[in-house]
Design an enzyme around this catalytic site. Sequence first.
Site, mmCIF file in Angstrom:
data_model
loop_
_atom_site.group_PDB
_atom_site.id
_atom_site.type_symbol
_atom_site.label_atom_id
_atom_site.label_comp_id
_atom_site.label_asym_id
_atom_site.label_seq_id
_atom_site.Cartn_x
_atom_site.Cartn_y
_atom_site.Cartn_z
ATOM 1 N N GLU A 159 54.899 -53.808 -36.008
ATOM 2 C CA GLU A 159 56.058 -53.902 -35.120
ATOM 3 C C GLU A 159 56.310 -55.367 -34.755
ATOM 4 O O GLU A 159 55.373 -56.110 -34.464
ATOM 5 C CB GLU A 159 55.828 -53.102 -33.839
ATOM 6 C CG GLU A 159 57.002 -53.232 -32.852
ATOM 7 C CD GLU A 159 56.807 -52.401 -31.596
ATOM 8 O OE1 GLU A 159 56.779 -51.165 -31.736
ATOM 9 O OE2 GLU A 159 56.673 -52.982 -30.499
ATOM 10 N N TYR A 171 52.634 -40.556 -25.474
ATOM 11 C CA TYR A 171 51.762 -41.206 -24.491
ATOM 12 C C TYR A 171 50.440 -40.446 -24.394
ATOM 13 O O TYR A 171 50.324 -39.482 -23.623
ATOM 14 C CB TYR A 171 52.465 -41.252 -23.129
ATOM 15 C CG TYR A 171 53.789 -41.978 -23.191
ATOM 16 C CD1 TYR A 171 53.856 -43.333 -22.922
ATOM 17 C CD2 TYR A 171 54.961 -41.309 -23.567
ATOM 18 C CE1 TYR A 171 55.059 -44.025 -23.011
ATOM 19 C CE2 TYR A 171 56.172 -41.984 -23.660
ATOM 20 C CZ TYR A 171 56.212 -43.341 -23.384
ATOM 21 O OH TYR A 171 57.405 -44.014 -23.484
ATOM 22 N N TYR A 198 68.081 -38.473 -22.017
ATOM 23 C CA TYR A 198 66.730 -38.400 -22.578
ATOM 24 C C TYR A 198 66.748 -38.717 -24.070
ATOM 25 O O TYR A 198 67.787 -38.608 -24.739
ATOM 26 C CB TYR A 198 66.137 -37.001 -22.367
ATOM 27 C CG TYR A 198 66.036 -36.580 -20.930
ATOM 28 C CD1 TYR A 198 65.167 -37.228 -20.053
ATOM 29 C CD2 TYR A 198 66.809 -35.527 -20.439
ATOM 30 C CE1 TYR A 198 65.070 -36.841 -18.724
ATOM 31 C CE2 TYR A 198 66.720 -35.130 -19.114
ATOM 32 C CZ TYR A 198 65.852 -35.792 -18.262
ATOM 33 O OH TYR A 198 65.757 -35.414 -16.955
ATOM 34 N N GLN A 228 51.982 -44.930 -27.710
ATOM 35 C CA GLN A 228 51.733 -46.113 -26.908
ATOM 36 C C GLN A 228 50.347 -46.670 -27.250
ATOM 37 O O GLN A 228 49.478 -45.963 -27.779
ATOM 38 C CB GLN A 228 51.785 -45.730 -25.428
ATOM 39 C CG GLN A 228 51.611 -46.889 -24.461
ATOM 40 C CD GLN A 228 51.372 -46.396 -23.044
ATOM 41 O OE1 GLN A 228 50.590 -45.481 -22.829
ATOM 42 N NE2 GLN A 228 52.054 -47.003 -22.084
#
Length: 612
Positions: free
Chosen positions: A24, A153, A130, A184
Site C-alpha cells: 500500500e 478490524y 456506510y 487493519q
Amino acid sequence: MRISEKLQQAHAVSNPPPATFSFEFFVPKTSQGVQNLYDRMDRMYDLNPIFIDITWNAGGRSSSLTNEMVYTAQSALGLETCMHLTCTNMAVELIDEALAKAYESGCQNILALRGDPPLDGSDSTGDFKYAKDLISYIRQKYGNHFNIGVAAYPEGHPEENDDDQVLKYLKEKCDVGADFIITQMFYDVDNFISWCGKLRKIGINIPIIPGIMPISTYAAFIRRCKWSEIKIPQHFLDALEPIKDDDYLVRDKGTELVSEMCQKLIDSGFVNHLHFYTMNLERATIMILENLNLIEPAKSHEVIGGSLLPWRKSLHPQRTKETVRPIFWQNRKHSYVSRTATWDEFPNGRWGDSRSPAFGDIDLSATDLLRQSPKKAFDLWGTPQTVQELSQIVVSYLKGDLSSLPWSDGPIGDESQVMVDNLIKLNQKGFITMNSQPAINAVKSKDKTYGWGPKVGYVYQKQYLEFFCHQSLIPTLLQKIDEYNNKNDANSSILTYYAVNKEGELSTNTKEDDINAVTWGVFPGEEILQPTIVEKTSFLAWKDEVYRLISEWSKIVQSDVVKKTGAKEEELSQFASLMRSFGDEYVLCNLVNNNFIDGNGFIFELLSNLTS
C-alpha cells in the site's frame, strides 16, 4: 486483472502454494514526492507484488491525484492497482467520476471504505452512509467489472464495543458484493488467527488479507498502535523498549518480530497473502520479505497471464496487446506512455503503422517532462560549466553514484555492466552517451540479467548505442561507417545509423521505411517475438523530446527556488549558455551493429578513434 483471480492463479501453481504479497502507498503532499514515489514503486515492482493499492484523499486536488497515480501505476509502471475509495462526505457525482476514471485506466480493483466521520461528530453529508452502500452502488453501476475489497478490524472497531456486531457489519459488506478483505494493522497474531476462525464460522469465505505494518522506529510503532487502538504483545515491548533510542536496532528487531508473526500467519492455514503498509518506504518491508524468503521465489515465479517482454508491459486496456516499442524510450517509459496515449496505433504487428497523425505529440509541462523539481534537478546534477563537466555527470551515473539523468529516469541497469568501462571512456573523450544495449547471442530466456519471455527459449540482441556527438566529428564518423560497411559487405550495411541535429536535419544509411528489430526471442511452438525496434519516425519524435529535455533542464535551474539555495548567478548563466551551445552544436546519433555475434567492442573502438 481482478485481485481475487490473481490470488487464485498464483496459489494454484504448487502444493503447498507459495505465499504472495502486496503493497500500500499513500498520495504524497508534493509534486516531487509523487515523482519520487513513482521511482520507489518502479523499484518495488521488481519484487513482483500481486498488486499495489493507493489510498484515497477526498476532495480537491488530492482525490484527482489518486486517480492520476492509479493511471500511472497501471499504464506506465505496469502494476496491478487497487484504488481506495471512501464515501463519507462524498457526493454521488464525485464517486461516479472516480469510478469512471478508474475504469478508463484499466483498474479493476476498488477498496470500498466508509472513511472517517466528520471530526465534529455531525452526520456525514454524502450520498452514502456506510461502505456497504458504496459496494451496492458499484455493483449496480458496473456489475462484476470491479473486484471489491473491504476493510476489517480483527481487534474490534473503535466506534462499536460489541465484537459480534462488528462481525455482523463485515458479513453485510460481504453479502452485498465484497470479493476480498484487507484488515487493519495488528501485532497480536493469536487473536488474529482466532478471529479468522470466527469469520469462517459465520460464512465469510472470501480471501482474508492481513494488513502488515513494518516497524521502522519505536516512536512511530507506539504512535500507530495507540492511534489504531490495537494491542501490543508483551514480547514486542520487552524486545523493543530497551533499544527504543536506536532506530537501526529497532528496525532490525522489529523486522525479526514481524517476520515471525507473518510466518505464523502463513502456517495457520487462514492466510497465504500478506499486504504491507509501506508508509511509502521500502527497506523495512523488503527486510521482512527477505526474512520470509519470499523475494527470490517471487522473482523466479513465471508471471501469470502472459509472456514477459524486455520492457514493462502496460495494463491500460488500450495497450494490453502492445508487443513492440522503439528502443529510444527504454529509460523513459513515463513520457513514452504519455506520448503514445493518443496514437492511432502502437508500432505493433509486423510492424503495423506508427505514422499516426497524432504521432510525436506530447502535452507535458516542463517539470513533468524532466520529472524532477528545480531543486531536485540542481541537487542531482548541479550546473555543469563545460562539456567535460557534463560528461562527468554521466560518468558518475554509469558508476552508480547518481540514480538518474535528465534523459534516464532510473539507475543504470545490470545488463549495461558489460559495457560500463567503454561507456565511461567514451564520455571522457567528449561523447555524451544516452542509451545502450549489449549484443547477446542465444542467451537462455531464464537468464536473470538478459532473459525475458517464456522460460524455455533463447533471446538475442544487437548492440545499440545512442549518444551526442559534436557536429564537427559527424562527417568523419559517417565516412568511417561507410568504409567499414563497404569493406565487409557492399550489398548491405552491417553498421546502420541515424544522426540528427536539433533542426531535424537527418543523415542515415537506412531506407525510408526500414524497421530494425534490435531485440528478439525464439521460443518453442511460438512465433519469433521482436519487441524492440529502431525506426526513423519514432527516432525523430524522440529527438524532439531529447532536445527539449536539454532546454527544460536549463530553464528550471534558473528558477527562483534554485537561486534561493545560494547558487551563484554567474554559474547559472554559464550553465544556460552551455546548454544552448550544446543543443546547437551537438548531434543526436544512434548506431546498430547488425552483426549480433560480433561482441561489443567495435562500435566503441570506432568512436574512440575519431578523437585519438
